[in-house]
Design a protein around this motif. Structure first.
Motif, PDB file in Angstrom:
ATOM      1  N   GLN A  20      32.266  46.320  45.634  1.00 51.39           N
ATOM      2  CA  GLN A  20      32.751  45.197  44.839  1.00 51.39           C
ATOM      3  C   GLN A  20      33.328  45.700  43.517  1.00 51.39           C
ATOM      4  O   GLN A  20      34.413  45.272  43.089  1.00 51.39           O
ATOM      5  CB  GLN A  20      31.612  44.203  44.591  1.00 51.39           C
ATOM      6  CG  GLN A  20      32.051  42.906  43.921  1.00 51.39           C
ATOM      7  CD  GLN A  20      30.886  41.944  43.738  1.00 51.39           C
ATOM      8  OE1 GLN A  20      29.724  42.287  43.991  1.00 51.39           O
ATOM      9  NE2 GLN A  20      31.181  40.729  43.295  1.00 51.39           N
ATOM     10  N   ARG A  23      36.640  47.613  44.102  1.00 50.30           N
ATOM     11  CA  ARG A  23      37.792  46.699  44.214  1.00 50.30           C
ATOM     12  C   ARG A  23      38.216  46.196  42.838  1.00 50.30           C
ATOM     13  O   ARG A  23      39.421  46.030  42.569  1.00 50.30           O
ATOM     14  CB  ARG A  23      37.446  45.534  45.137  1.00 50.30           C
ATOM     15  CG  ARG A  23      37.376  45.931  46.611  1.00 50.30           C
ATOM     16  CD  ARG A  23      37.335  44.713  47.517  1.00 50.30           C
ATOM     17  NE  ARG A  23      36.126  43.939  47.347  1.00 50.30           N
ATOM     18  CZ  ARG A  23      34.981  44.156  48.002  1.00 50.30           C
ATOM     19  NH1 ARG A  23      34.914  45.156  48.876  1.00 50.30           N
ATOM     20  NH2 ARG A  23      33.926  43.396  47.803  1.00 50.30           N
ATOM     21  N   CYS A  24      37.245  45.958  41.957  1.00 48.55           N
ATOM     22  CA  CYS A  24      37.587  45.542  40.582  1.00 48.55           C
ATOM     23  C   CYS A  24      38.330  46.655  39.851  1.00 48.55           C
ATOM     24  O   CYS A  24      39.222  46.387  39.037  1.00 48.55           O
ATOM     25  CB  CYS A  24      36.317  45.181  39.808  1.00 48.55           C
ATOM     26  SG  CYS A  24      35.460  43.716  40.408  1.00 48.55           S
ATOM     27  N   ASP A  28      43.099  44.951  39.010  1.00 51.70           N
ATOM     28  CA  ASP A  28      42.789  44.451  37.671  1.00 51.70           C
ATOM     29  C   ASP A  28      42.598  42.936  37.612  1.00 51.70           C
ATOM     30  O   ASP A  28      42.021  42.416  36.651  1.00 51.70           O
ATOM     31  CB  ASP A  28      43.898  44.856  36.684  1.00 51.70           C
ATOM     32  CG  ASP A  28      43.900  46.354  36.419  1.00 51.70           C
ATOM     33  OD1 ASP A  28      42.835  46.977  36.589  1.00 51.70           O
ATOM     34  OD2 ASP A  28      44.961  46.895  36.062  1.00 51.70           O
ATOM     35  N   ILE A  30      40.798  41.133  39.575  1.00 51.56           N
ATOM     36  CA  ILE A  30      39.484  40.716  40.069  1.00 51.56           C
ATOM     37  C   ILE A  30      38.464  40.828  38.937  1.00 51.56           C
ATOM     38  O   ILE A  30      38.338  41.866  38.293  1.00 51.56           O
ATOM     39  CB  ILE A  30      39.031  41.587  41.268  1.00 51.56           C
ATOM     40  CG1 ILE A  30      40.026  41.457  42.426  1.00 51.56           C
ATOM     41  CG2 ILE A  30      37.632  41.187  41.715  1.00 51.56           C
ATOM     42  CD1 ILE A  30      39.667  42.299  43.632  1.00 51.56           C
ATOM     43  N   GLU A  31      37.729  39.751  38.698  1.00 52.52           N
ATOM     44  CA  GLU A  31      36.747  39.730  37.607  1.00 52.52           C
ATOM     45  C   GLU A  31      35.544  40.605  37.954  1.00 52.52           C
ATOM     46  O   GLU A  31      35.045  40.584  39.081  1.00 52.52           O
ATOM     47  CB  GLU A  31      36.296  38.293  37.355  1.00 52.52           C
ATOM     48  CG  GLU A  31      35.362  38.138  36.170  1.00 52.52           C
ATOM     49  CD  GLU A  31      34.996  36.686  35.927  1.00 52.52           C
ATOM     50  OE1 GLU A  31      34.087  36.450  35.096  1.00 52.52           O
ATOM     51  OE2 GLU A  31      35.607  35.808  36.562  1.00 52.52           O
ATOM     52  N   VAL A  32      35.078  41.364  36.974  1.00 48.49           N
ATOM     53  CA  VAL A  32      33.934  42.254  37.178  1.00 48.49           C
ATOM     54  C   VAL A  32      32.645  41.443  37.126  1.00 48.49           C
ATOM     55  O   VAL A  32      32.394  40.739  36.144  1.00 48.49           O
ATOM     56  CB  VAL A  32      33.896  43.364  36.100  1.00 48.49           C
ATOM     57  CG1 VAL A  32      32.705  44.297  36.337  1.00 48.49           C
ATOM     58  CG2 VAL A  32      35.197  44.157  36.103  1.00 48.49           C
ATOM     59  N   ALA A  59      36.530  49.675  35.773  1.00 46.98           N
ATOM     60  CA  ALA A  59      35.831  48.393  35.922  1.00 46.98           C
ATOM     61  C   ALA A  59      34.737  48.254  34.865  1.00 46.98           C
ATOM     62  O   ALA A  59      34.525  47.170  34.312  1.00 46.98           O
ATOM     63  CB  ALA A  59      35.234  48.282  37.322  1.00 46.98           C
TER      64      ALA A  59
END
Length: 393
Positions: A20, A23-24, A28, A30-32, A59
């Motif tokens: 997860q 992917r973050c 960029d 995608i919220e961490v 991230a």
């Protein structure tokens, strides 16, 4: 039994969180998610094992501190500082390796050899932040400058390159696709006369033909790097070369997420999908590994479906991912194959690995022991290949 079950469930949860965060790091938008300090520590250990510390740090920079507790904030802050120190070290090494790549290419040019950088810093150019890729050694493909495909044989150039290297390092070890070059300003170097190879002789013959037919374009595909210019493989070439490299290391040492991330960025940066890759990969014997990698990249890296080269293969993908997570970068953390470091131990290790891979990749697994015997004879043949002076090349 209950303890082991809980531990297994815990590790699955940590790896899910790691992917997860991965992917973050590469997306960029995608919220961490907010994680605990212990979870970030576990992710740090996995990133270190997979040589992805600087990538994952992208991230971490966007992450919210785990809690309002002062003690927790202090522990988290110390982790960030330690992690940042590792990232800065990776960046410094990258600058040094990149400078060495340019100098080495210029040296080969002076010695009348064309060169093309394989993997390494060339792959790093595809990353949003090139210096975030953990560097390794320098892999560089060379051939004599006066190269006529119609009149020359690859085997002749292999002998000339081996002789050239042994003028500088008399005891340099040569294998089928490369020879060890003397350390260059502190960086390990492998000089390639063949980019990669397969264990199956039929597929290897086809792969070498592909490399030869596409060689000219690679040696002339020049790009700027730091304060110099160097040739790097095209995207079309890398789709085959890097896949065959991953396949070979799956059988030999093991592969890590860094190698899969390299392949992700090759596809992410590609803008043309003109070829029928399923037919090409089947012809070269790399379709099964391609399907496995496509599944991993879409399922865990967040790659879009339009970037998929061949149909995804979940069964083989799960197997390969398990190998990657157990072994770490180039299998350095894999404890399943510990048969000793002598000749017998290493050969037993290879046979055990072949046996485990037989169900999923039968062609290469059956061929590997036969190739190993043939390769032993090849190495004996080239063991004493030397020149007295460079003018003889």
């Amino acid at each position: 039994m209950m303890y082991h079950s809980r531990f297994y469930t815990y590790m699955i949860d940590i790896y899910n969180k790691f992917f997860q965060i991965l992917r973050c790091a590469i997306h960029d938008d995608i919220e961490v998610p907010q994680l605990s300090v212990n979870e970030w520590k576990q992710i740090y250990c996995i990133a270190q094992k997979q040589s992805l510390l600087a990538v994952i740090f992208r991230a971490l920079e966007r992450a919210t501190p785990p809690s309002d507790d002062d003690e927790e904030k202090d522990v988290f802050g110390k982790l960030v500082i330690e992690w940042l120190g590792q990232v800065r070290a990776i960046e410094r090494i990258n600058h040094n390796v990149t400078a060495n790549v340019i100098k080495l290419s210029e040296k080969f040019a002076q010695d009348k050899f064309q060169s093309c950088l394989l993997k390494g810093q060339g792959n790093g150019l595809l990353y949003p932040q090139p210096n975030s890729r953990t560097p390794g050694d320098i892999d560089i493909l060379i051939r004599p400058r006066k190269y006529d495909l119609g009149k020359r044989k690859v085997a002749d150039d292999v002998r000339k390159i081996i002789k050239y290297v042994r003028l500088q390092e008399p005891d340099a070890i040569a294998i089928y696709n490369h020879i060890e070059y003397p350390r260059f300003n502190g960086t390990d170097v492998e000089v390639h006369y063949r980019p990669s190879f397969m264990f199956n002789f039929i597929f290897n013959s086809r792969l070498q033909e592909f490399f030869t037919e596409n060689a000219d374009e690679q040696f002339h595909n020049r790009t700027e790097m730091a304060d110099g210019v160097i040739a790097v493989p095209t995207s079309e070439f890398n789709k085959v070369f890097l896949l065959s490299h991953i396949y070979k290391h799956l059988f030999h040492e093991g592969i890590g997420l860094r190698q899969l991330l390299d392949y992700y960025y090759v596809l992410e940066n590609d803008v043309e999908f003109s070829n029928d890759y399923k037919a090409l990969f089947s012809h070269l014997g790399i379709c099964h590994i391609a399907g496995a990698i496509m599944w991993i990249l879409t399922e865990y890296f967040g790659m879009k479906q339009e970037k998929v080269l061949v149909p995804v293969d979940e069964k083989r993908g799960r197997f390969v991912l398990n190998e990657v997570l157990q072994g770490g970068n180039f299998g350095r953390y894999d404890t399943r194959y510990n048969f000793g470091n002598d000749v017998w131990g290493r050969n037993l290790q290879r046979l055990y690995r072949d046996w485990r891979l037989l169900r999923y990749f039968p062609s290469e697994a059956i061929s590997e022991p036969i190739f190993r015997i043939w390769h032993f004879c090849w190495r004996l043949k080239h063991k004493k290949t030397k020149l007295k002076k460079q003018e003889d090349i």
